[in-house]
Design a protein around this motif. Structure first.
Motif, short mmCIF file in Angstrom:
data_model
loop_
_atom_site.label_atom_id
_atom_site.label_comp_id
_atom_site.label_asym_id
_atom_site.label_seq_id
_atom_site.Cartn_x
_atom_site.Cartn_y
_atom_site.Cartn_z
N GLY A 122 0.79 -1.21 0.00
CA GLY A 122 0.00 0.00 0.00
C GLY A 122 0.83 1.27 0.00
O GLY A 122 0.33 2.34 -0.35
N GLY A 123 2.12 1.17 0.37
CA GLY A 123 2.96 2.36 0.43
C GLY A 123 3.73 2.60 -0.86
O GLY A 123 4.47 3.58 -0.96
N LYS A 124 3.59 1.72 -1.84
CA LYS A 124 4.33 1.87 -3.10
C LYS A 124 3.34 1.86 -4.26
O LYS A 124 2.40 1.07 -4.28
CB LYS A 124 5.34 0.73 -3.27
CG LYS A 124 6.37 0.63 -2.15
CD LYS A 124 7.26 -0.60 -2.37
CE LYS A 124 8.24 -0.78 -1.23
NZ LYS A 124 9.07 -2.00 -1.40
N THR A 125 3.58 2.73 -5.22
CA THR A 125 2.71 2.78 -6.39
C THR A 125 3.28 1.88 -7.48
O THR A 125 4.50 1.72 -7.61
CB THR A 125 2.59 4.21 -6.93
OG1 THR A 125 3.91 4.71 -7.23
CG2 THR A 125 1.91 5.10 -5.89
N SER A 126 2.39 1.29 -8.25
CA SER A 126 2.79 0.38 -9.31
C SER A 126 1.71 0.35 -10.37
O SER A 126 0.52 0.26 -10.06
CB SER A 126 3.00 -1.03 -8.74
OG SER A 126 2.98 -2.00 -9.75
N LEU A 127 2.11 0.43 -11.62
CA LEU A 127 1.15 0.32 -12.71
C LEU A 127 0.49 -1.05 -12.69
O LEU A 127 -0.71 -1.19 -12.96
CB LEU A 127 1.84 0.55 -14.06
CG LEU A 127 2.09 2.01 -14.45
CD1 LEU A 127 2.95 2.07 -15.71
CD2 LEU A 127 0.77 2.74 -14.68
N GLY A 129 -3.61 -3.03 -0.67
CA GLY A 129 -3.04 -2.16 -1.70
C GLY A 129 -3.65 -2.39 -3.07
O GLY A 129 -3.86 -1.44 -3.83
N ILE A 130 -3.93 -3.64 -3.39
CA ILE A 130 -4.55 -3.96 -4.68
C ILE A 130 -6.01 -3.52 -4.69
O ILE A 130 -6.46 -2.81 -5.61
CB ILE A 130 -4.48 -5.47 -4.97
CG1 ILE A 130 -3.02 -5.93 -5.15
CG2 ILE A 130 -5.31 -5.82 -6.21
CD1 ILE A 130 -2.37 -5.49 -6.43
N VAL A 131 -6.76 -3.91 -3.68
CA VAL A 131 -8.20 -3.67 -3.65
C VAL A 131 -8.53 -2.18 -3.60
O VAL A 131 -9.47 -1.71 -4.26
CB VAL A 131 -8.84 -4.39 -2.45
CG1 VAL A 131 -10.31 -4.01 -2.30
CG2 VAL A 131 -8.71 -5.90 -2.63
N PHE A 132 -7.74 -1.42 -2.85
CA PHE A 132 -8.02 0.00 -2.69
C PHE A 132 -7.05 0.88 -3.48
O PHE A 132 -6.88 2.05 -3.17
CB PHE A 132 -7.97 0.38 -1.21
CG PHE A 132 -9.07 -0.24 -0.39
CD1 PHE A 132 -10.35 0.30 -0.39
CD2 PHE A 132 -8.83 -1.38 0.36
CE1 PHE A 132 -11.36 -0.28 0.36
CE2 PHE A 132 -9.84 -1.97 1.11
CZ PHE A 132 -11.12 -1.41 1.11
N SER A 133 -6.45 0.32 -4.51
CA SER A 133 -5.49 1.08 -5.31
C SER A 133 -6.14 2.21 -6.08
O SER A 133 -5.50 3.21 -6.40
CB SER A 133 -4.74 0.16 -6.28
OG SER A 133 -5.65 -0.47 -7.18
N ALA A 134 -7.41 2.06 -6.39
CA ALA A 134 -8.13 3.10 -7.12
C ALA A 134 -9.53 3.25 -6.54
O ALA A 134 -10.09 2.29 -6.01
CB ALA A 134 -8.21 2.75 -8.60
N ASP A 135 -10.06 4.45 -6.63
CA ASP A 135 -11.40 4.71 -6.11
C ASP A 135 -12.43 4.30 -7.15
O ASP A 135 -13.09 5.14 -7.78
CB ASP A 135 -11.54 6.19 -5.75
CG ASP A 135 -12.86 6.48 -5.04
OD1 ASP A 135 -13.51 5.52 -4.57
OD2 ASP A 135 -13.25 7.67 -4.96
N ASP A 136 -12.54 2.99 -7.34
CA ASP A 136 -13.43 2.43 -8.36
C ASP A 136 -14.19 1.27 -7.74
O ASP A 136 -13.70 0.14 -7.71
CB ASP A 136 -12.60 1.95 -9.56
CG ASP A 136 -13.46 1.45 -10.71
OD1 ASP A 136 -14.66 1.19 -10.50
OD2 ASP A 136 -12.92 1.30 -11.83
#
Length: 259
Positions: free
Chosen positions: A63-68, A111-118
């Protein structure tokens, strides 16, 4: 992606970079693919990668690192990759500090589930993951970090059904994820609960169960421990697990990794 002829080469490049441990270079390759072909290029590549490769790549991000890859991994590809996530855990890690291993797993899933507000993508991710045996075990591991809260939450889910919101009486970090799972898949929610509390076969019984915080007092029902569930998940890793490099081990190309 207008020219699908580039997909096999890009998939091969990503796989080799990940297996070599060059996650930053793999991310750079994803970034260049987005600039050249758009987001769908990464989505298509991620859908073609071997699930063990996807697992190894995503395990390097939380959750602390961004990744495409975190933002764009297809729900089915992520669900399949979860089957290999435990392959990097050693006996010592599970024995010495199972809670820390579970927290690492939580950071990944959250981190995966909440990576985007979708909300739609979130529901798809949770539905796909919880539909598998290994996915149910993954969520049971996370729930084992807050068993009392999960029992209380089971009562709220039973009472409110689809109208349950993220505002609950629980202050556990696991609660929001559990609520999203219950909203996304009733079956997935139940499977995870029954994996943690194998004595029960109906969520109504779970909701009526009383949890004791007293370590000297025996629970009135069977509850799998975090350690037991971690081992259980590792046993569900497909047979190629013997070739999966342990976390912290040196990775190399051409040594039969994941073969």
């Amino acid at each position: 992606m207008s020219d699908n002829s580039n997909l096999p080469a890009l998939s091969k490049q990503i796989s080799e970079l990940v297996l070599a441990g060059s996650l930053s270079h793999a991310e750079q390759a994803f970034s260049e693919a987005v600039e050249t072909h758009g987001d769908l290029a990464v989505v298509e590549v991620l859908s073609t990668l071997a699930p063990q490769v996807t697992a190894l790549h995503l395990s390097g991000f939380d959750g602390g690192k961004t990744s495409l890859a975190t933002l764009l991994v297809p729900p089915k590809a992520w669900a399949d990759s979860l089957a290999f996530f435990a392959a990097t855990w050693s006996d010592d890690m599970i024995e010495d500090d199972p809670e820390r291993v579970a927290e690492t797993l939580f950071a990944h899933v959250h981190g995966i589930v909440f990576s985007a507000d979708d909300p739609e993508r979130r529901a798809e991710l949770l539905s796909e993951a919880s539909a598998t045996d290994h996915g149910a075990t993954v969520f049971a591991i996370l729930f084992s970090m807050a068993p009392k809260e999960m029992l209380e939450l089971a009562g709220e889910v039973l009472a409110k059904g689809p109208y349950i919101t993220s505002q609950t009486s629980s202050d556990s970090d696991v609660a929001p994820l559990a609520i999203e799972l219950a909203k996304a898949s009733e079956d997935g929610w139940d499977r995870a609960l029954f994996e943690l509390f194998p004595d029960f076969r109906h969520s109504g019984d779970i909701a009526d169960a009383e949890y004791t915080d007293d370590p000297d007092e025996e629970q009135q029902f069977l509850m799998r421990s975090t350690k037991e569930l971690l081992y259980r998940l590792r046993k569900q890793v497909p047979s190629s697990r013997s070739n999966v490099p342990k976390r912290g081990a040196r990775k190399s190309i051409g040594t039969g990794i994941f073969s």
